[in-house]
Design a protein around this motif. Structure first.
Motif, PDB file in Angstrom:
ATOM      1  N   LEU A  48       4.071   5.313  -3.570  1.00 51.49           N
ATOM      2  CA  LEU A  48       4.140   3.944  -3.068  1.00 51.49           C
ATOM      3  C   LEU A  48       2.753   3.371  -2.842  1.00 51.49           C
ATOM      4  CD1 LEU A  48       7.184   4.009  -0.719  1.00 51.49           C
ATOM      5  CD2 LEU A  48       6.954   3.098  -2.993  1.00 51.49           C
ATOM      6  N   ALA A  49       1.794   4.208  -2.384  1.00 56.54           N
ATOM      7  CA  ALA A  49       0.445   3.698  -2.151  1.00 56.54           C
ATOM      8  C   ALA A  49      -0.157   3.236  -3.472  1.00 56.54           C
ATOM      9  CB  ALA A  49      -0.416   4.769  -1.500  1.00 56.54           C
ATOM     10  N   PHE A  50       0.026   4.047  -4.514  1.00 58.68           N
ATOM     11  CA  PHE A  50      -0.543   3.635  -5.807  1.00 58.68           C
ATOM     12  C   PHE A  50       0.177   2.420  -6.350  1.00 58.68           C
ATOM     13  CE2 PHE A  50      -2.485   7.907  -6.071  1.00 58.68           C
ATOM     14  CZ  PHE A  50      -3.779   7.471  -6.280  1.00 58.68           C
ATOM     15  N   TRP A  51       1.505   2.371  -6.126  1.00 60.91           N
ATOM     16  CA  TRP A  51       2.233   1.175  -6.572  1.00 60.91           C
ATOM     17  C   TRP A  51       1.671  -0.075  -5.902  1.00 60.91           C
ATOM     18  CZ3 TRP A  51       5.221  -1.525  -2.852  1.00 60.91           C
ATOM     19  CH2 TRP A  51       5.782  -2.690  -3.354  1.00 60.91           C
ATOM     20  N   ARG A  52       1.484   0.001  -4.583  1.00 64.19           N
ATOM     21  CA  ARG A  52       1.058  -1.172  -3.823  1.00 64.19           C
ATOM     22  C   ARG A  52      -0.361  -1.595  -4.178  1.00 64.19           C
ATOM     23  NH1 ARG A  52       0.208  -5.124  -2.618  1.00 64.19           N
ATOM     24  NH2 ARG A  52       0.190  -6.317  -0.679  1.00 64.19           N
ATOM     25  N   TYR A  53      -1.238  -0.601  -4.386  1.00 63.39           N
ATOM     26  CA  TYR A  53      -2.652  -0.937  -4.530  1.00 63.39           C
ATOM     27  C   TYR A  53      -3.093  -1.071  -5.975  1.00 63.39           C
ATOM     28  CZ  TYR A  53      -3.520  -0.359   0.414  1.00 63.39           C
ATOM     29  OH  TYR A  53      -3.515  -0.533   1.752  1.00 63.39           O
ATOM     30  N   VAL A  54      -2.313  -0.552  -6.894  1.00 61.34           N
ATOM     31  CA  VAL A  54      -2.752  -0.620  -8.286  1.00 61.34           C
ATOM     32  C   VAL A  54      -1.899  -1.590  -9.100  1.00 61.34           C
ATOM     33  CG1 VAL A  54      -3.233   0.696 -10.365  1.00 61.34           C
ATOM     34  CG2 VAL A  54      -3.686   1.694  -8.139  1.00 61.34           C
ATOM     35  N   ARG A  55      -0.557  -1.474  -9.034  1.00 61.80           N
ATOM     36  CA  ARG A  55       0.272  -2.380  -9.830  1.00 61.80           C
ATOM     37  C   ARG A  55       1.469  -2.877  -9.022  1.00 61.80           C
ATOM     38  NH1 ARG A  55       2.120  -0.637 -15.541  1.00 61.80           N
ATOM     39  NH2 ARG A  55       2.671  -2.830 -15.648  1.00 61.80           N
ATOM     40  N   PRO A  56       1.237  -3.733  -8.029  1.00 61.99           N
ATOM     41  CA  PRO A  56       2.369  -4.182  -7.203  1.00 61.99           C
ATOM     42  C   PRO A  56       3.363  -5.049  -7.963  1.00 61.99           C
ATOM     43  CG  PRO A  56       0.392  -5.380  -6.635  1.00 61.99           C
ATOM     44  CD  PRO A  56      -0.022  -4.316  -7.586  1.00 61.99           C
TER      45      PRO A  56
END
Lengths: 103, 399, 118, 164
Positions: A48-56
């Protein structure tokens, strides 16, 4: 954004390591399973962190986290059923003493 | 006086402007607004419960040919206050072997989960504390905390009966959560939103004929039966069957801690009635609600209290079920019907029929599924009755 | 979005604190006269025999198990229901296939009498 | 600023609960600590604006998995708390290994510069998730149903009480 991505990743790493310790150190099978659940949670935080910060804009990370959730539930269901079944036949769920293969 | 200005939202805007006028930062204003909102919800919940307990006792009294509370205050209205005062001064007994922290946390969590549910209930159009994207699932999530509280209370009391009661209540809550959720899923399928306000708004057509209780009556029936079980009311109250297992998971609780369990029980009844009113009875929708938004509050309370009264009526009328009957009724009747209904509704909606026909076809399919389900239920019941009689009667009459 | 959750968070803090506050308040005004008999486990006046922890039936576990599976199913179906208007008829068939799979599990539990409360 | 404070508080809460889970001797307490950890992680998901995952976390982990664990503890409990020692003989090695692993990971993570974006989360995220289940990820979606079916059948076979 207010919170740096690294904070989430380090938190997830810490959670993963705690779960890792639980899996390695506990004697009883149920806390070992709990440790596995903690590790899976750490994985989900990373997704979820990568989703939010890289490709929301594309919820791929969320979709994967949901699949992880489903697999975790299936794992817990079968794992606990195994524990109950072993308990019935061997009267223990101490993994040190579950040594069927030693004969 | 201009009635259209009677709007709860206007009060919110006025309060916002008042705070902004003092020159505070926007963040602080936001914080104060949220805090006031949260406090209002809590106070509202507690006041409502006092009224609900009186209402239920009065109703139960009338239905069972008694008077009900009639001594303290006019019509006994202050009876609940008197009870609350008494409970405040009661000695609080903790069993000596109890697990202290868990034991004290359990009643707090029981109240917690009901008050949290209030946050997503729309009292009128957009008069809702938090109109979040996942409203329906949020309700399911706070319900999960409630079953955890029961489990904790049962375990921490260090009492066999409490533990058995806790396990039974959790088995029941879990089982009936599935039909409850599947019944709520079907309106979400029709409207395409999980926001509670959006669900209420979607039912405005045809002067009340757009309510989902008309187009999806089966979903409403499943929801209502499951909500009776979720709030542990008769005929599903076997977990606190006083005459059988003492009182269930809260047996060891006394004084104020017991009062919290009791309060959570009543508030939960109303919360589920309010959810049913919002999702199936149109919530704040009603005649002239577009012109005078404040009417929405009246409609909403009328509908939710109606459902609450029906719950109380069912409670005082029906006998208790056995646990095996209760479980098989859930898993062998409600859940299969809800699943079949979901499939049918999904296919009917994809046919893209013109507007009134879609509703009629949905209604007909609901009735058809209900009739087929009932006939299956009746057949299996007859079979069970004959099987139990076989030991006494040598010949079985042909059906 | 976070503002709404801010309200929910504040409500959570208040809702969890409030019961403790009232219980603390009653602690000030209520009588406190514990004795061993009063504090003993309440079992209809009889002495408690043996361990409190009775052995439980696997039945409870089986119900929880079926519940877990259907819980996950609901979690998958809700986003599908929200996206319903934008997907085609084929997607509906896929979702129904998903439900049928799990319904087979229900039928299995039914046939194996896992749902009979003996 | 406020978000950072909230994050730190939640992080401390979550990690404390997780430590309690792996350390506590009573299994029921470990399960309750586990519930606390799950709740903390759910709040983290809210901070990440993944609200659907936050509620799913509560529903699946607290509502389902934790309950399952408590039921399993009760079913096999008479042996549980009496066994000598909660941890095995190599616990110190496990602890050392975990701390080392964490140190290595933390060092690595703080060194790597991740390319982040500050784009906002679109409003229709849940609808997108739903359409991806029956679109791009339809195979995993159906496989999950098979997995759950198999898990259910297997677990019923294992846990059922056999009569006679």
């Amino acid at each position: 954004m207010a919170i740096p991505l690294t904070w989430y990743l380090i938190l997830a790493a810490a959670l993963f390591c705690i779960g890792f310790y639980g899996v390695l150190a506990r004697r009883n099978a149920v806390p070992i399973l709990m440790g596995v659940e903690l590790m899976l949670n750490a994985v989900n935080i990373n997704f979820l962190a990568f989703w939010r910060y890289v490709r929301p804009e594309e919820p791929v990370g969320q979709v994967f986290a949901i699949f992880v959730l489903a697999v975790a539930a299936a794992e817990a269901a079968v794992g606990l059923a195994l524990i109950i079944s072993i308990y019935r036949t061997r009267k223990t769920i101490n993994v040190d003493r579950i040594d069927l293969l030693k004969g | 006086m201009d009635l259209s200005s009677l709007d709860l939202r206007a009060i919110g805007a006025w309060f916002h402007n008042l705070l902004m006028g003092t020159g505070m930062s926007a963040m602080l204003v936001q914080f104060i607004e949220s805090l006031v909102g949260a406090l209002l919800l809590l106070i509202f919940g507690l006041t409502l419960v006092i009224f609900l307990i009186w209402l239920e006792r009065k109703l139960a009294g009338r239905i069972q040919d008694r008077l009900g509370p009639n001594r303290v205050g006019p019509y006994g209205l202050m009876q609940t206050m008197a009870d609350a005062l008494k409970l405040l001064t009661k000695e609080d007994v903790t069993p000596f072997d109890a697990d202290r922290v868990t034991y004290n946390l359990a009643p707090a969590l029981a109240v917690f989960h009901v008050i949290m549910a209030l946050a997503v209930i729309p009292f009128a159009d957009q008069v809702i504390a938090a109109d979040i994207n996942v409203g329906v699932l949020y309700l399911m999530a706070v319900g999960a905390i409630g079953s955890m509280a029961a489990l904790m209370a049962g375990w921490a009391s260090n009492n066999k009966y409490a533990l058995i009661g806790g396990f039974r209540v959790v088995a029941q809550l879990l089982s009936y959560e599935i039909p409850l959720v599947l019944a709520m899923l079907i309106p979400v399928l029709v409207t395409g939103t999980m926001r509670m306000n959006g669900l209420a708004r979607a039912q405005g057509d045809y002067l009340g004929l757009g309510w989902f209780v008309w187009t999806l009556p089966l979903a409403f029936i499943i929801f209502f039966i499951a909500s009776l079980a979720e709030v542990e009311r008769a005929p599903f109250d076997l977990l606190e069957a006083e005459s059988e297992i003492v009182a269930g998971y809260n047996i060891e609780y006394s004084g104020m801690k017991f009062a919290w369990f009791f309060l959570a029980f009543f508030m939960n009844s109303w919360v589920l009635a309010a959810i049913g009113a919002t999702i199936f009875l149109g919530g704040w929708q009603g005649p002239f609600v577009d012109q005078i938004p404040a009417l929405g509050v009246i409609y909403f309370f009328a509908k939710s209290l109606f459902l609450f009264v029906v719950q109380a009526w069912v409670r005082t009328t029906f006998p208790r079920l056995r646990i095996d009957q209760m479980m098989s009724f859930c898993w062998k009747f409600l859940v299969p019907m809800a699943l079949v209904l979901f499939g049918f509704v999904a296919i009917i909606l994809k046919l893209h029929l013109p507007s009134p026909w879609e509703g009629i076809i949905l209604l007909l399919s609901n009735v058809a599924i209900l009739l087929v389900g009932l006939s299956f239920l009746g057949r299996s019941q007859r079979k069970a009755v004959y099987a139990s009689k076989r030991a006494f009667t040598p010949t079985i009459p042909r059906m | 979005m976070l503002q709404q959750y801010g309200l929910i968070g504040l409500l959570a803090l208040i809702a969890i604190a409030f019961p403790f506050v009232t219980v603390g308040f009653t602690w000030l005004i209520r009588p406190k006269r514990p004795d061993p008999i009063k504090n003993s486990t309440y079992e209809c006046g009889l002495e408690t025999i043996g361990d409190t922890w009775v052995q439980f039936r696997a039945q409870y576990y089986l119900f929880a198990l079926i519940f877990v599976v259907f819980d996950i199913e609901a979690m998958f179906l809700f986003p599908f229901a929200v996206a319903f208007n934008s997907v085609g008829l084929f997607a509906v068939i896929e979702a129904i296939l998903f439900i049928v799979m799990l319904a087979m599990g229900l039928v299995y539990a039914w046939k194996k009498k896992a749902m009979e409360w003996q | 600023m406020v978000q950072q404070v909230v994050f730190i508080l939640i992080a401390i809460f979550t990690l404390g609960m997780a430590l309690g889970t792996v350390i506590s001797r009573k299994l029921f307490h470990a399960a309750l600590f586990l519930v606390g950890t799950f709740a903390g992680v759910a709040i983290l998901y809210v901070l990440l604006e993944a609200e659907f995952l936050a509620v799913s976390q509560v529903i699946v982990y607290i509502g389902a998995i934790a309950t399952l664990i408590v039921f399993a503890i009760m079913l096999s409990r008479s042996m549980m708390d009496k066994e000598s020692g909660a941890v095995n003989k190599q616990w110190w090695a496990a602890a050392g290994g975990s701390v080392l692993l964490f140190a290595a990971l933390a060092l690595l993570l703080s060194k790597v510069p991740f390319a982040t974006t500050s784009a906002a989360v679109p409003d229709d995220t849940i609808a997108k998730i739903g359409s991806q289940f029956v679109g791009v990820y339809v195979i995993p979606f159906e496989v999950v149903s098979v997995l759950l079916l198999v898990a259910m059948i297997g677990a019923i076979m294992l846990a059922r009480e056999r009569h006679g």
